[in-house]
Design a protein around this motif. Structure first.
Motif, mmCIF file in Angstrom:
data_model
loop_
_atom_site.group_PDB
_atom_site.id
_atom_site.type_symbol
_atom_site.label_atom_id
_atom_site.label_comp_id
_atom_site.label_asym_id
_atom_site.label_seq_id
_atom_site.Cartn_x
_atom_site.Cartn_y
_atom_site.Cartn_z
ATOM 1 N N LEU A 302 0.836 -1.204 0.000
ATOM 2 C CA LEU A 302 0.000 0.000 0.000
ATOM 3 C C LEU A 302 0.874 1.259 0.000
ATOM 4 O O LEU A 302 0.570 2.247 -0.669
ATOM 5 C CB LEU A 302 -0.931 -0.008 1.222
ATOM 6 C CG LEU A 302 -1.929 1.148 1.317
ATOM 7 C CD1 LEU A 302 -2.867 1.178 0.114
ATOM 8 C CD2 LEU A 302 -2.742 1.048 2.614
ATOM 9 N N GLN A 303 1.982 1.191 0.740
ATOM 10 C CA GLN A 303 2.890 2.341 0.755
ATOM 11 C C GLN A 303 3.503 2.585 -0.623
ATOM 12 O O GLN A 303 3.792 3.735 -0.981
ATOM 13 C CB GLN A 303 4.004 2.140 1.777
ATOM 14 C CG GLN A 303 3.525 2.272 3.222
ATOM 15 C CD GLN A 303 4.675 2.128 4.196
ATOM 16 O OE1 GLN A 303 5.487 3.020 4.353
ATOM 17 N NE2 GLN A 303 4.736 0.981 4.852
ATOM 18 N N ALA A 304 3.713 1.517 -1.402
ATOM 19 C CA ALA A 304 4.241 1.702 -2.768
ATOM 20 C C ALA A 304 3.240 2.501 -3.604
ATOM 21 O O ALA A 304 3.626 3.423 -4.331
ATOM 22 C CB ALA A 304 4.529 0.348 -3.411
ATOM 23 N N ALA A 305 1.958 2.155 -3.482
ATOM 24 C CA ALA A 305 0.927 2.902 -4.227
ATOM 25 C C ALA A 305 0.870 4.351 -3.751
ATOM 26 O O ALA A 305 0.762 5.282 -4.555
ATOM 27 C CB ALA A 305 -0.439 2.231 -4.037
ATOM 28 N N TRP A 306 0.976 4.514 -2.435
ATOM 29 C CA TRP A 306 0.958 5.884 -1.887
ATOM 30 C C TRP A 306 2.190 6.670 -2.364
ATOM 31 O O TRP A 306 2.075 7.846 -2.741
ATOM 32 C CB TRP A 306 0.939 5.838 -0.351
ATOM 33 C CG TRP A 306 1.207 7.188 0.236
ATOM 34 C CD1 TRP A 306 0.314 8.200 0.369
ATOM 35 C CD2 TRP A 306 2.464 7.689 0.686
ATOM 36 N NE1 TRP A 306 0.940 9.305 0.891
ATOM 37 C CE2 TRP A 306 2.256 9.020 1.093
ATOM 38 C CE3 TRP A 306 3.745 7.137 0.794
ATOM 39 C CZ2 TRP A 306 3.286 9.820 1.600
ATOM 40 C CZ3 TRP A 306 4.768 7.920 1.289
ATOM 41 C CH2 TRP A 306 4.538 9.249 1.686
ATOM 42 N N LEU A 307 3.353 6.015 -2.359
ATOM 43 C CA LEU A 307 4.598 6.687 -2.738
ATOM 44 C C LEU A 307 4.524 7.198 -4.174
ATOM 45 O O LEU A 307 4.898 8.344 -4.462
ATOM 46 C CB LEU A 307 5.777 5.715 -2.569
ATOM 47 C CG LEU A 307 7.169 6.261 -2.839
ATOM 48 C CD1 LEU A 307 7.514 7.392 -1.877
ATOM 49 C CD2 LEU A 307 8.209 5.135 -2.712
ATOM 50 N N GLU A 308 4.016 6.346 -5.060
ATOM 51 C CA GLU A 308 3.853 6.757 -6.463
ATOM 52 C C GLU A 308 2.944 7.986 -6.547
ATOM 53 O O GLU A 308 3.245 8.955 -7.253
ATOM 54 C CB GLU A 308 3.238 5.585 -7.259
ATOM 55 C CG GLU A 308 3.057 5.845 -8.723
ATOM 56 C CD GLU A 308 4.380 5.855 -9.493
ATOM 57 O OE1 GLU A 308 5.135 4.881 -9.403
ATOM 58 O OE2 GLU A 308 4.647 6.872 -10.168
ATOM 59 N N SER A 309 1.865 7.943 -5.793
ATOM 60 C CA SER A 309 0.910 9.056 -5.797
ATOM 61 C C SER A 309 1.525 10.310 -5.175
ATOM 62 O O SER A 309 1.397 11.415 -5.715
ATOM 63 C CB SER A 309 -0.345 8.596 -5.032
ATOM 64 O OG SER A 309 -1.058 9.671 -4.548
ATOM 65 N N ALA A 310 2.215 10.155 -4.053
ATOM 66 C CA ALA A 310 2.781 11.324 -3.350
ATOM 67 C C ALA A 310 3.855 12.006 -4.196
ATOM 68 O O ALA A 310 3.909 13.238 -4.278
ATOM 69 C CB ALA A 310 3.367 10.891 -2.009
ATOM 70 N N LEU A 311 4.717 11.198 -4.833
ATOM 71 C CA LEU A 311 5.803 11.785 -5.620
ATOM 72 C C LEU A 311 5.300 12.430 -6.906
ATOM 73 O O LEU A 311 6.030 13.197 -7.541
ATOM 74 C CB LEU A 311 6.863 10.713 -5.938
ATOM 75 C CG LEU A 311 7.659 10.213 -4.727
ATOM 76 C CD1 LEU A 311 8.567 9.044 -5.121
ATOM 77 C CD2 LEU A 311 8.489 11.325 -4.100
ATOM 78 N N SER A 312 4.061 12.119 -7.271
ATOM 79 C CA SER A 312 3.470 12.724 -8.472
ATOM 80 C C SER A 312 2.747 14.030 -8.180
ATOM 81 O O SER A 312 2.345 14.729 -9.115
ATOM 82 C CB SER A 312 2.465 11.745 -9.114
ATOM 83 O OG SER A 312 3.102 10.525 -9.413
ATOM 84 N N ARG A 313 2.546 14.321 -6.905
ATOM 85 C CA ARG A 313 1.856 15.578 -6.560
ATOM 86 C C ARG A 313 2.680 16.761 -7.053
ATOM 87 O O ARG A 313 3.912 16.770 -6.923
ATOM 88 C CB ARG A 313 1.670 15.676 -5.043
ATOM 89 C CG ARG A 313 0.454 14.923 -4.553
ATOM 90 C CD ARG A 313 0.370 14.699 -3.078
ATOM 91 N NE ARG A 313 1.031 15.662 -2.215
ATOM 92 C CZ ARG A 313 1.419 15.386 -0.967
ATOM 93 N NH1 ARG A 313 1.233 14.173 -0.471
ATOM 94 N NH2 ARG A 313 1.993 16.309 -0.237
ATOM 95 N N PRO A 314 2.031 17.798 -7.621
ATOM 96 C CA PRO A 314 2.798 18.885 -8.241
ATOM 97 C C PRO A 314 3.817 19.539 -7.313
ATOM 98 O O PRO A 314 4.935 19.830 -7.734
ATOM 99 C CB PRO A 314 1.709 19.890 -8.649
ATOM 100 C CG PRO A 314 0.454 19.100 -8.737
ATOM 101 C CD PRO A 314 0.579 17.959 -7.780
ATOM 102 N N GLU A 315 3.437 19.744 -6.035
ATOM 103 C CA GLU A 315 4.367 20.467 -5.152
ATOM 104 C C GLU A 315 5.558 19.584 -4.767
ATOM 105 O O GLU A 315 6.622 20.100 -4.414
ATOM 106 C CB GLU A 315 3.639 21.017 -3.909
ATOM 107 C CG GLU A 315 3.401 20.051 -2.773
ATOM 108 C CD GLU A 315 2.175 19.157 -2.934
ATOM 109 O OE1 GLU A 315 1.665 19.025 -4.068
ATOM 110 O OE2 GLU A 315 1.745 18.584 -1.921
ATOM 111 N N ILE A 316 5.395 18.266 -4.852
ATOM 112 C CA ILE A 316 6.519 17.368 -4.557
ATOM 113 C C ILE A 316 7.365 17.188 -5.822
ATOM 114 O O ILE A 316 8.600 17.308 -5.808
ATOM 115 C CB ILE A 316 6.008 15.995 -4.046
ATOM 116 C CG1 ILE A 316 5.087 16.184 -2.828
ATOM 117 C CG2 ILE A 316 7.174 15.063 -3.747
ATOM 118 C CD1 ILE A 316 5.721 16.791 -1.603
ATOM 119 N N ALA A 317 6.686 16.934 -6.955
ATOM 120 C CA ALA A 317 7.406 16.682 -8.217
ATOM 121 C C ALA A 317 8.224 17.885 -8.661
ATOM 122 O O ALA A 317 9.222 17.734 -9.374
ATOM 123 C CB ALA A 317 6.397 16.292 -9.304
ATOM 124 N N SER A 318 7.834 19.078 -8.245
ATOM 125 C CA SER A 318 8.543 20.282 -8.684
ATOM 126 C C SER A 318 9.651 20.703 -7.717
ATOM 127 O O SER A 318 10.311 21.722 -7.941
ATOM 128 C CB SER A 318 7.543 21.441 -8.833
ATOM 129 O OG SER A 318 6.959 21.740 -7.574
#
Ligand SMILES: [Fe+2]
Length: 436
Positions: A302-318
């Protein structure tokens, strides 16, 4: 938690005390130590002993996001309480951890989450604690509120040009080491401190958390500099450990898929994005040592799915820099190192998490993983296949404990590590910004 009963709505101090009066409780407000002695005619007029405080610690500020923050504090006796907060030291708003219409009643830790905040904004707060006990359902004793000093903090957000963090790990309730680390952080003044797991060796009662986490040095060491907890394998052991979330409060996720991931979070502060992961226990779920009580495999997935989602958030990805924190390393240079999925001994590194999370970290350009667990300092440079460097902090004894520190601007991340005992440098490294 019921959001409608938290924050500034739904709580008024006058109505709170009014409801106590309506319930016939104000007549049983606890006598102070001085009153108690005055009623005892046989005693000479000695200076009365100071009554024991209701709160046993200063506040622990945690889970600071763009819009919220949590505060926990430990107790000397059963109590209820709340946090008063505002944008000036006059405060004026209230937050308390009500549930199912009931205000909190705790014997070891109280906490409250302040919500509805604005990014990069300074807030003030204090805790209020009332000793409270039940004689029976209608007969209770309650004290007047005992207030902490007023403290302040700033919410996170993109504005700061410079941010710094400190890391301590594997303290295993070794209070002299914890105190020495706090002393060093008082000098370095990082914006936040990550306590990267194995904070205590086990938690059979709340006492170890009250001593080692809430009040190791009798000072408000985390009242204004937030603690970020990354859980270690030992932080899942003992009879009381399911209540550890009262002390190390959890993160909240808007996405219901990740509601149970209270030990995971990603936040942006200036040029840095920080990502908190939980590697779980150090032996497989089916190991007899766990007596069928371990269920980390689906949790890691579940954390892998969350990690993919979290790292894709605009404020994190930028973010120019992304640093991930987890307790058990995801990499070990020794090809014979224990991967944590066999019955023999315990993990040196977490093979399952490496396979699940490592490629995601790599693909999203995470530059650094800060780990712990091995009680031995190490640093591994990134490679073409593993784009993230890994730094591993030392152990609980003062002679082996390390302090990791980083300062981040938009142009560079400067990482350093030193021995806590004598500040002997273990190395320093400079990272360039990600390509975004
Ligand atoms: Fe560990």
């Amino acid at each position: 938690m019921n959001p409608s009963s938290n924050g500034s709505q739904g709580f008024d101090r006058r109505s709170f005390f009014g409801s106590l009066a309506a319930a016939g409780l104000t007549g049983s407000v606890l006598a102070s130590g001085a009153d108690a002695l005055a009623q005892d005619g046989a005693k000479p007029a000695e200076k009365p002993a100071q009554p024991e405080k209701i709160a046993a610690s200063f506040p622990l500020l945690q889970n600071v996001t763009e819009t919220s923050a949590s505060i926990a504090w430990s107790l000397n006796r059963p109590a209820t309480g709340w946090v008063e907060w505002g944008t000036t030291p006059d405060l004026g708003k209230f937050a308390r951890n009500s549930e199912f219409g009931l205000n909190p009643y705790e014997v070891d830790f109280l906490n409250a989450r302040i919500e509805g905040l604005a990014p990069n904004t300074k807030y003030y707060y204090r805790t209020a604690t009332c000793s409270f006990d039940y004689v029976n359902a209608y007969n209770k004793t309650v004290s007047a509120p005992e207030y902490s000093d007023v403290y302040s903090f700033e919410t996170v957000g993109p504005a700061p040009e410079k941010v710094s963090f400190g890391v301590m790990n594997d303290t295993h309730n070794t209070v002299p080491t914890i105190c020495k680390l706090i002393e060093r952080f008082d000098e370095l003044k990082p914006n936040f401190i990550v306590w990267n797991g194995d904070v205590c060796s086990d938690y059979m009662t709340s006492e170890v958390a009250k001593k080692s986490i809430a009040n190791p040095n009798g000072k408000p060491y985390a009242a204004e500099r937030p603690l970020v907890f990354a859980a270690g394998n030992h932080d899942r052991r003992g009879k009381w450990v399911r209540d550890l979330k009262k002390c190390f409060t959890t993160w909240k996720h808007d996405d219901p898929r990740f509601a149970e991931l209270g030990c995971n979070y990603a936040f942006r502060q200036g040029p840095l994005a920080a990502v908190i992961l939980d590697t779980g226990e150090d032996k497989p779920d089916w190991h007899p040592a766990w007596s069928s009580m371990a269920n980390y495999e689906p949790y890691r997935e579940l954390q892998a799915a969350w990690l993919e989602s979290a790292l894709s958030r605009p404020e994190i990805a930028s973010a120019p820099f992304i640093v991930a924190f987890c307790h058990i390393p995801l990499y070990d240079a020794n090809p014979k190192a224990n991967p944590g999925n066999i019955l023999d001994k315990w993990a040196s590194y977490q093979w399952t998490c490496q396979k699940l999370w490592g490629p995601i970290l790599h693909r999203h350009g995470v530059q650094l993983l800060v780990a712990a667990h091995q009680h031995r300092f190490s640093y591994a440079e990134p490679t073409a296949e593993r784009g993230w460097a890994q730094i591993v902090g030392g152990g609980p004894e003062l002679k082996g404990a390390t302090c990791i520190h980083a300062t981040v601007t938009k142009d560079e991340l400067k990482l350093s590590a030193e021995m806590v005992a004598d500040k002997k440098a273990l190395g320093s490294w400079t990272f360039k910004p990600r390509k975004v």
